[in-house]
Design a protein around this motif. Structure first.
Motif, mmCIF file in Angstrom:
data_model
loop_
_atom_site.group_PDB
_atom_site.id
_atom_site.type_symbol
_atom_site.label_atom_id
_atom_site.label_comp_id
_atom_site.label_asym_id
_atom_site.label_seq_id
_atom_site.Cartn_x
_atom_site.Cartn_y
_atom_site.Cartn_z
ATOM 1 N N ARG A 56 47.906 -2.406 -53.440
ATOM 2 C CA ARG A 56 46.650 -3.100 -53.726
ATOM 3 C C ARG A 56 46.123 -2.792 -55.121
ATOM 4 O O ARG A 56 45.226 -3.474 -55.609
ATOM 5 N N ARG A 57 46.654 -1.781 -55.804
ATOM 6 C CA ARG A 57 46.280 -1.499 -57.195
ATOM 7 C C ARG A 57 47.317 -2.084 -58.140
ATOM 8 O O ARG A 57 47.265 -1.876 -59.338
ATOM 9 N N GLU A 58 48.289 -2.821 -57.602
ATOM 10 C CA GLU A 58 49.396 -3.345 -58.401
ATOM 11 C C GLU A 58 49.369 -4.865 -58.491
ATOM 12 O O GLU A 58 49.907 -5.446 -59.416
ATOM 13 N N SER A 59 48.763 -5.530 -57.528
ATOM 14 C CA SER A 59 48.760 -6.989 -57.482
ATOM 15 C C SER A 59 47.782 -7.516 -58.529
ATOM 16 O O SER A 59 46.578 -7.479 -58.345
ATOM 17 N N LEU A 60 48.311 -7.994 -59.636
ATOM 18 C CA LEU A 60 47.494 -8.294 -60.814
ATOM 19 C C LEU A 60 47.577 -9.766 -61.195
ATOM 20 O O LEU A 60 48.666 -10.323 -61.311
ATOM 21 N N THR A 61 46.423 -10.402 -61.382
ATOM 22 C CA THR A 61 46.396 -11.769 -61.888
ATOM 23 C C THR A 61 45.573 -11.807 -63.175
ATOM 24 O O THR A 61 44.940 -10.829 -63.545
ATOM 25 N N GLN A 62 45.626 -12.921 -63.867
ATOM 26 C CA GLN A 62 44.952 -13.115 -65.148
ATOM 27 C C GLN A 62 45.320 -12.019 -66.164
ATOM 28 O O GLN A 62 44.455 -11.432 -66.807
ATOM 29 N N PRO A 63 46.623 -11.717 -66.328
ATOM 30 C CA PRO A 63 47.026 -10.641 -67.241
ATOM 31 C C PRO A 63 46.857 -11.018 -68.707
ATOM 32 O O PRO A 63 47.182 -12.131 -69.108
ATOM 33 N N VAL A 64 46.331 -10.078 -69.489
ATOM 34 C CA VAL A 64 46.147 -10.264 -70.934
ATOM 35 C C VAL A 64 46.487 -8.935 -71.609
ATOM 36 O O VAL A 64 46.075 -7.867 -71.141
ATOM 37 N N ILE A 65 47.223 -9.005 -72.717
ATOM 38 C CA ILE A 65 47.606 -7.804 -73.463
ATOM 39 C C ILE A 65 46.685 -7.635 -74.670
ATOM 40 O O ILE A 65 46.497 -8.563 -75.453
ATOM 41 N N ALA A 66 46.125 -6.435 -74.817
ATOM 42 C CA ALA A 66 45.274 -6.118 -75.965
ATOM 43 C C ALA A 66 46.131 -5.668 -77.153
ATOM 44 O O ALA A 66 47.320 -5.382 -77.002
#
Length: 201
Positions: A98-108
């Motif tokens: 549940r801390r791994e399922s990631l949406t809307q990823p953006v790299i700084a």
């Protein structure tokens, strides 16, 4: 993103989107992804020129004797080259799904990955409360930035009453000065505003 191919999700039969590239001079459309359960929220990693997006990783089957908790229903942050080749996981696998399922990823610019976690890892039929997180380069730990804190030890209860309503946050956009812009419903009343914070929230 487009659902033009007519593909359907294994999860609920809804239309799924794939990522396409449109060449403006020729108007030629090229499909870049072929994910069985679709993709969402593409962005550009300005450091490398790679496209970053989230894909739904769902497997409805499980080995005999195992419980429904053993199925896979998460969103993974993926990057590809501009031509659609060389897919890679953007973040290391976390210790808690549940801390791994990631949406809307953006790299700084510093290589940190920002994204959104939902109380329900598959985000369907409802994401529940949402949280903007930051994953530093080389880390497998999602650090809280804004919104609700998604506790991996508490079973998701989307759609039910659990005391006070939690805030939600989404749509992170790292800025060149190190801060992050995001949308947040601080009072859990549907009043979404545009917020800005330091990288650590």
């Amino acid at each position: 993103l487009s659902t033009r191919d007519g593909q359907r999700s294994e999860y609920d039969g809804s239309p799924v989107a794939q990522l396409f590239r449109l060449d403006l001079p020729s108007r030629r459309l090229t499909r870049l992804t072929a994910e069985r359960n679709g993709v969402d929220a593409p962005s550009l990693d300005r450091r490398t020129g790679r496209i970053v997006y989230s894909r739904r990783w769902f497997n409805r089957t499980r080995p005999p004797g195992e419980t429904s908790d053993d199925t896979v229903n998460v969103w993974q942050a993926i990057s590809i080259r501009a031509d659609g080749t060389d897919p890679r996981l953007v973040a290391k696998r976390a210790r808690a799904t549940r801390r791994e399922s990631l949406t809307q990823p953006v790299i700084a610019r510093d290589g940190s990955l920002y994204g959104v976690l939902g109380d329900n890892a598959g985000l369907s039929p409802s994401p529940g409360k949402t949280e903007v997180v930051r994953i530093r380069p080389g880390s497998d730990r999602a650090e809280h930035v804004a919104g609700a804190y998604i506790d991996p030890t508490i079973t998701s209860r989307y759609g039910s009453t659990r005391g006070l309503a939690s805030p939600s946050a989404c749509c992170p956009m790292p800025l060149d000065d190190g801060r992050v812009l995001f949308s947040m419903d601080a009072g859990a009343r549907g009043d979404w505003g545009v917020w800005i914070a330091n990288a650590d929230g």
